[in-house]
Design an enzyme around this catalytic site. Structure first.
Site, PDB file in Angstrom:
ATOM      1  N   ASP A   1      -1.071 -61.586 -33.574  1.00  0.00           N
ATOM      2  CA  ASP A   1       0.082 -61.227 -32.750  1.00  0.00           C
ATOM      3  C   ASP A   1       1.212 -62.247 -32.856  1.00  0.00           C
ATOM      4  OD1 ASP A   1      -1.373 -59.114 -31.834  1.00  0.00           O
ATOM      5  OD2 ASP A   1      -1.407 -59.730 -29.734  1.00  0.00           O
ATOM      6  N   ASP A   2       2.404 -61.769 -32.478  1.00  0.00           N
ATOM      7  CA  ASP A   2       3.566 -62.595 -32.129  1.00  0.00           C
ATOM      8  C   ASP A   2       4.387 -63.063 -33.309  1.00  0.00           C
ATOM      9  OD1 ASP A   2       2.675 -62.180 -29.598  1.00  0.00           O
ATOM     10  OD2 ASP A   2       2.069 -64.238 -29.207  1.00  0.00           O
TER      11      ASP A   2
ATOM     12  N   HIS B   1       4.010 -54.696 -31.608  1.00  0.00           N
ATOM     13  CA  HIS B   1       3.642 -55.491 -30.421  1.00  0.00           C
ATOM     14  C   HIS B   1       4.813 -55.591 -29.445  1.00  0.00           C
ATOM     15  CE1 HIS B   1       1.167 -58.123 -28.107  1.00  0.00           C
ATOM     16  NE2 HIS B   1       1.699 -59.264 -28.477  1.00  0.00           N
TER      17      HIS B   1
ATOM     18  N   HIS C   1       8.237 -58.640 -25.928  1.00  0.00           N
ATOM     19  CA  HIS C   1       6.976 -59.104 -25.334  1.00  0.00           C
ATOM     20  C   HIS C   1       6.997 -59.113 -23.802  1.00  0.00           C
ATOM     21  CE1 HIS C   1       3.199 -61.370 -25.012  1.00  0.00           C
ATOM     22  NE2 HIS C   1       3.012 -61.105 -26.285  1.00  0.00           N
TER      23      HIS C   1
ATOM     24  N   HIS D   1      -3.509 -65.161 -33.057  1.00  0.00           N
ATOM     25  CA  HIS D   1      -2.047 -65.291 -32.992  1.00  0.00           C
ATOM     26  C   HIS D   1      -1.522 -66.167 -34.127  1.00  0.00           C
ATOM     27  CE1 HIS D   1      -3.288 -64.151 -28.930  1.00  0.00           C
ATOM     28  NE2 HIS D   1      -2.064 -63.701 -28.731  1.00  0.00           N
TER      29      HIS D   1
END
Length: 204
Positions: free
Chosen positions: A8-9, A60, A64, A151
């Protein structure tokens, strides 16, 4: 035993390429859940490499946020803006959505027409957590059909190091690695299931 590594991210031009180097070393694919506002032109070559290496790119959100705090239109904008930018940059259509913070409300399943992905995490977003602790958290709890949540946020070198420990340890145990899309296919499971967020494709 079949698993999918997911991250993620990203994307970024610092940590993501280092992670891709590790994946390439072991010839292991993964899936990357991107945050839209991190997708800048400098990251396009990184994203192209992800696809070239057999990885998949998924959604995603744009900024966020915790989705239960958003209106219907705000949720859709977070999804659509991200997916549109990815498709414009790469000609690639995302298929899966991971909710930020894994924050859910029942309405999200009706509003967002994508399968939801969670995954088993090890708090690896904490940069200060030692790589060995992160690696052990994955290795000691791996199960067939599992989606592993990690991540590749900028500066998270300990996760890169943890992945470099985790993959060979699991390969020695006969674990097969897939991107998320192919994990569902390998397990003979359809990801389209009402009111479901997936952590293990054989259990959820």
């Amino acid at each position: 035993m079949r698993v999918a590594l997911t991250f993620d991210d990203g994307p970024n031009t610092v940590t993501t390429p280092k992670l891709l180097d590790v994946l390439e070393k072991y010839k292991v694919p993964a899936s990357f859940f991107l945050v839209g506002h991190n997708i800048i032109e400098d990251c396009f070559p990184v994203m192209e490499r992800q696809l070239k290496d057999g990885c998949t790119i998924e959604c995603h959100s744009w900024s966020h946020p915790a989705f239960p705090q958003l209106s219907r239109d705000e949720m859709l904008k977070e999804i659509n803006d991200t997916n549109t930018l990815i498709e414009k940059a790469l000609g690639w259509k995302t298929e899966f959505f991971r909710p930020p913070y894994i924050a859910l409300c029942p309405e999200m399943y009706d509003i967002i027409q994508m399968p939801f992905i969670c995954g088993r995490g090890v708090d690896d977003w904490k940069i200060e957590l030692p790589a060995q602790t992160k690696a052990s958290g994955v290795i000691d709890n791996v199960e067939d059909g599992q989606i592993i949540l990690l991540h590749d946020s900028e500066g998270n070198q300990t996760t890169v190091d943890a992945v470099d420990m985790t993959i060979p340890a699991l390969l020695e145990r006969g674990v097969e690695f897939y991107n998320v899309r192919n994990l569902f296919k390998a397990c003979g499971v359809s990801p389209v299931k009402k009111n479901t967020i997936w952590t293990n494709v054989l259990k959820d």
